[in-house]
Scaffold this motif. Structure first.
Motif, PDB file in Angstrom:
ATOM      1  N   LYS A  84       0.850  -1.192   0.000  1.00  0.00           N
ATOM      2  CA  LYS A  84       0.000   0.000   0.000  1.00  0.00           C
ATOM      3  C   LYS A  84       0.882   1.238   0.000  1.00  0.00           C
ATOM      4  CE  LYS A  84      -0.777  -0.985   4.824  1.00  0.00           C
ATOM      5  NZ  LYS A  84      -1.043  -2.336   5.138  1.00  0.00           N
ATOM      6  N   MET A  85       0.446   2.223  -0.757  1.00  0.00           N
ATOM      7  CA  MET A  85       1.191   3.466  -0.863  1.00  0.00           C
ATOM      8  C   MET A  85       0.217   4.634  -0.781  1.00  0.00           C
ATOM      9  SD  MET A  85       3.725   2.413  -3.996  1.00  0.00           S
ATOM     10  CE  MET A  85       4.940   3.695  -3.727  1.00  0.00           C
ATOM     11  N   ARG A  86       0.702   5.745  -0.220  1.00  0.00           N
ATOM     12  CA  ARG A  86      -0.109   6.960  -0.173  1.00  0.00           C
ATOM     13  C   ARG A  86       0.305   7.877  -1.317  1.00  0.00           C
ATOM     14  NH1 ARG A  86      -0.134  10.223   4.639  1.00  0.00           N
ATOM     15  NH2 ARG A  86      -1.943  11.130   3.642  1.00  0.00           N
ATOM     16  N   TRP A  87      -0.679   8.393  -2.022  1.00  0.00           N
ATOM     17  CA  TRP A  87      -0.434   9.265  -3.167  1.00  0.00           C
ATOM     18  C   TRP A  87       0.409  10.478  -2.764  1.00  0.00           C
ATOM     19  CZ3 TRP A  87      -0.624   8.884  -8.192  1.00  0.00           C
ATOM     20  CH2 TRP A  87      -0.582  10.046  -8.970  1.00  0.00           C
ATOM     21  N   GLU A  88       0.025  11.100  -1.655  1.00  0.00           N
ATOM     22  CA  GLU A  88       0.672  12.352  -1.263  1.00  0.00           C
ATOM     23  C   GLU A  88       2.135  12.152  -0.849  1.00  0.00           C
ATOM     24  OE1 GLU A  88      -3.696  12.445  -0.184  1.00  0.00           O
ATOM     25  OE2 GLU A  88      -2.041  11.087   0.174  1.00  0.00           O
ATOM     26  N   THR A  89       2.392  11.165  -0.009  1.00  0.00           N
ATOM     27  CA  THR A  89       3.736  11.020   0.548  1.00  0.00           C
ATOM     28  C   THR A  89       4.634  10.079  -0.248  1.00  0.00           C
ATOM     29  OG1 THR A  89       2.915   9.335   2.072  1.00  0.00           O
ATOM     30  CG2 THR A  89       3.032  11.587   2.896  1.00  0.00           C
ATOM     31  N   ASP A  90       4.096   8.967  -0.731  1.00  0.00           N
ATOM     32  CA  ASP A  90       4.924   7.993  -1.435  1.00  0.00           C
ATOM     33  C   ASP A  90       5.109   8.318  -2.915  1.00  0.00           C
ATOM     34  OD1 ASP A  90       5.286   6.358   0.855  1.00  0.00           O
ATOM     35  OD2 ASP A  90       3.297   5.509   0.537  1.00  0.00           O
ATOM     36  N   ILE A  91       4.117   8.915  -3.537  1.00  0.00           N
ATOM     37  CA  ILE A  91       4.212   9.207  -4.965  1.00  0.00           C
ATOM     38  C   ILE A  91       4.659  10.649  -5.206  1.00  0.00           C
ATOM     39  CG2 ILE A  91       2.970   9.244  -7.175  1.00  0.00           C
ATOM     40  CD1 ILE A  91       3.363   6.417  -5.840  1.00  0.00           C
ATOM     41  N   LEU A  92       3.926  11.595  -4.639  1.00  0.00           N
ATOM     42  CA  LEU A  92       4.280  13.007  -4.828  1.00  0.00           C
ATOM     43  C   LEU A  92       5.420  13.445  -3.919  1.00  0.00           C
ATOM     44  CD1 LEU A  92       0.728  14.607  -5.116  1.00  0.00           C
ATOM     45  CD2 LEU A  92       2.256  13.871  -6.954  1.00  0.00           C
ATOM     46  N   LEU A  94       5.307  14.539  -0.921  1.00  0.00           N
ATOM     47  CA  LEU A  94       4.998  15.727  -0.135  1.00  0.00           C
ATOM     48  C   LEU A  94       5.213  15.402   1.336  1.00  0.00           C
ATOM     49  CD1 LEU A  94       1.668  16.821  -1.859  1.00  0.00           C
ATOM     50  CD2 LEU A  94       3.953  17.754  -2.235  1.00  0.00           C
ATOM     51  N   ARG A  95       5.681  16.375   2.065  1.00  0.00           N
ATOM     52  CA  ARG A  95       5.850  16.171   3.499  1.00  0.00           C
ATOM     53  C   ARG A  95       4.504  16.300   4.181  1.00  0.00           C
ATOM     54  NH1 ARG A  95      10.127  20.487   4.575  1.00  0.00           N
ATOM     55  NH2 ARG A  95      10.867  20.419   2.467  1.00  0.00           N
ATOM     56  N   GLN A  96       4.335  15.514   5.238  1.00  0.00           N
ATOM     57  CA  GLN A  96       3.099  15.638   5.996  1.00  0.00           C
ATOM     58  C   GLN A  96       3.117  16.970   6.724  1.00  0.00           C
ATOM     59  OE1 GLN A  96       2.816  12.155   8.449  1.00  0.00           O
ATOM     60  NE2 GLN A  96       1.694  11.074   6.866  1.00  0.00           N
ATOM     61  N   HIS A  97       1.984  17.635   6.691  1.00  0.00           N
ATOM     62  CA  HIS A  97       1.862  18.939   7.336  1.00  0.00           C
ATOM     63  C   HIS A  97       1.522  18.743   8.808  1.00  0.00           C
ATOM     64  CE1 HIS A  97       0.955  23.122   7.981  1.00  0.00           C
ATOM     65  NE2 HIS A  97      -0.242  22.794   8.430  1.00  0.00           N
ATOM     66  N   HIS A  98       2.362  19.264   9.650  1.00  0.00           N
ATOM     67  CA  HIS A  98       2.101  19.235  11.086  1.00  0.00           C
ATOM     68  C   HIS A  98       1.847  20.669  11.525  1.00  0.00           C
ATOM     69  CE1 HIS A  98       3.302  15.078  11.361  1.00  0.00           C
ATOM     70  NE2 HIS A  98       4.399  15.364  10.689  1.00  0.00           N
ATOM     71  N   PRO A  99       0.654  20.948  12.068  1.00  0.00           N
ATOM     72  CA  PRO A  99       0.362  22.322  12.471  1.00  0.00           C
ATOM     73  C   PRO A  99       1.346  22.796  13.543  1.00  0.00           C
ATOM     74  CG  PRO A  99      -1.475  20.843  12.985  1.00  0.00           C
ATOM     75  CD  PRO A  99      -0.399  20.035  12.341  1.00  0.00           C
ATOM     76  N   VAL A 100       1.740  24.042  13.406  1.00  0.00           N
ATOM     77  CA  VAL A 100       2.673  24.625  14.361  1.00  0.00           C
ATOM     78  C   VAL A 100       1.900  25.013  15.612  1.00  0.00           C
ATOM     79  CG1 VAL A 100       4.261  26.541  14.768  1.00  0.00           C
ATOM     80  CG2 VAL A 100       4.126  25.466  12.501  1.00  0.00           C
ATOM     81  N   GLN A 101       2.387  24.555  16.742  1.00  0.00           N
ATOM     82  CA  GLN A 101       1.766  24.900  18.021  1.00  0.00           C
ATOM     83  C   GLN A 101       2.218  26.290  18.436  1.00  0.00           C
ATOM     84  OE1 GLN A 101      -0.174  22.959  20.118  1.00  0.00           O
ATOM     85  NE2 GLN A 101      -0.292  21.226  18.717  1.00  0.00           N
TER      86      GLN A 101
END
Length: 107
Positions: A84-92, A94-101
């Protein structure tokens, strides 16, 4: 470019009917698997759990299945595939967005 890399594009006229493309993909995948009993890898770019049964049927040592989908991967679709692969992270990639505290207020 897709056709040059070995992908086969199929037009699916639907005339207002639902799930025409889904049914064509299922039939094409099974036909491909039966024509290649020695084994092959099938890749599905989908998040539709309607393909879970197809993937379960294709779970044989000679066939390998890859599912690429958007978002979360906790479904029967992903339980029945080999990879299984994720389109956003494995293909494109893209870094996962972590909201800034926001910083804690001073004491």
């Amino acid at each position: 470019d897709l056709q040059l890399s070995g992908c086969h594009l199929v037009d699916c006229p639907h005339n207002g009917r639902k799930e025409v493309a889904d049914k064509m993909i299922i039939v094409d995948a099974m036909q491909f698997a039966f024509k290649h009993p020695e084994g092959a890898t099938l890749c599905f770019i989908t998040g539709d759990v309607d393909y879970a049964y197809l993937l379960a049927v294709l779970q044989r040592p000679q066939w390998h299945t890859i599912v690429i989908s958007k978002g979360t991967m906790q479904s029967m679709l992903h339980v029945n595939c080999d990879m299984k692969m994720r389109w956003e992270t494995d293909i494109l990639q893209l870094r996962q967005h972590h909201p800034v505290q926001p910083p804690d207020p001073p004491p």
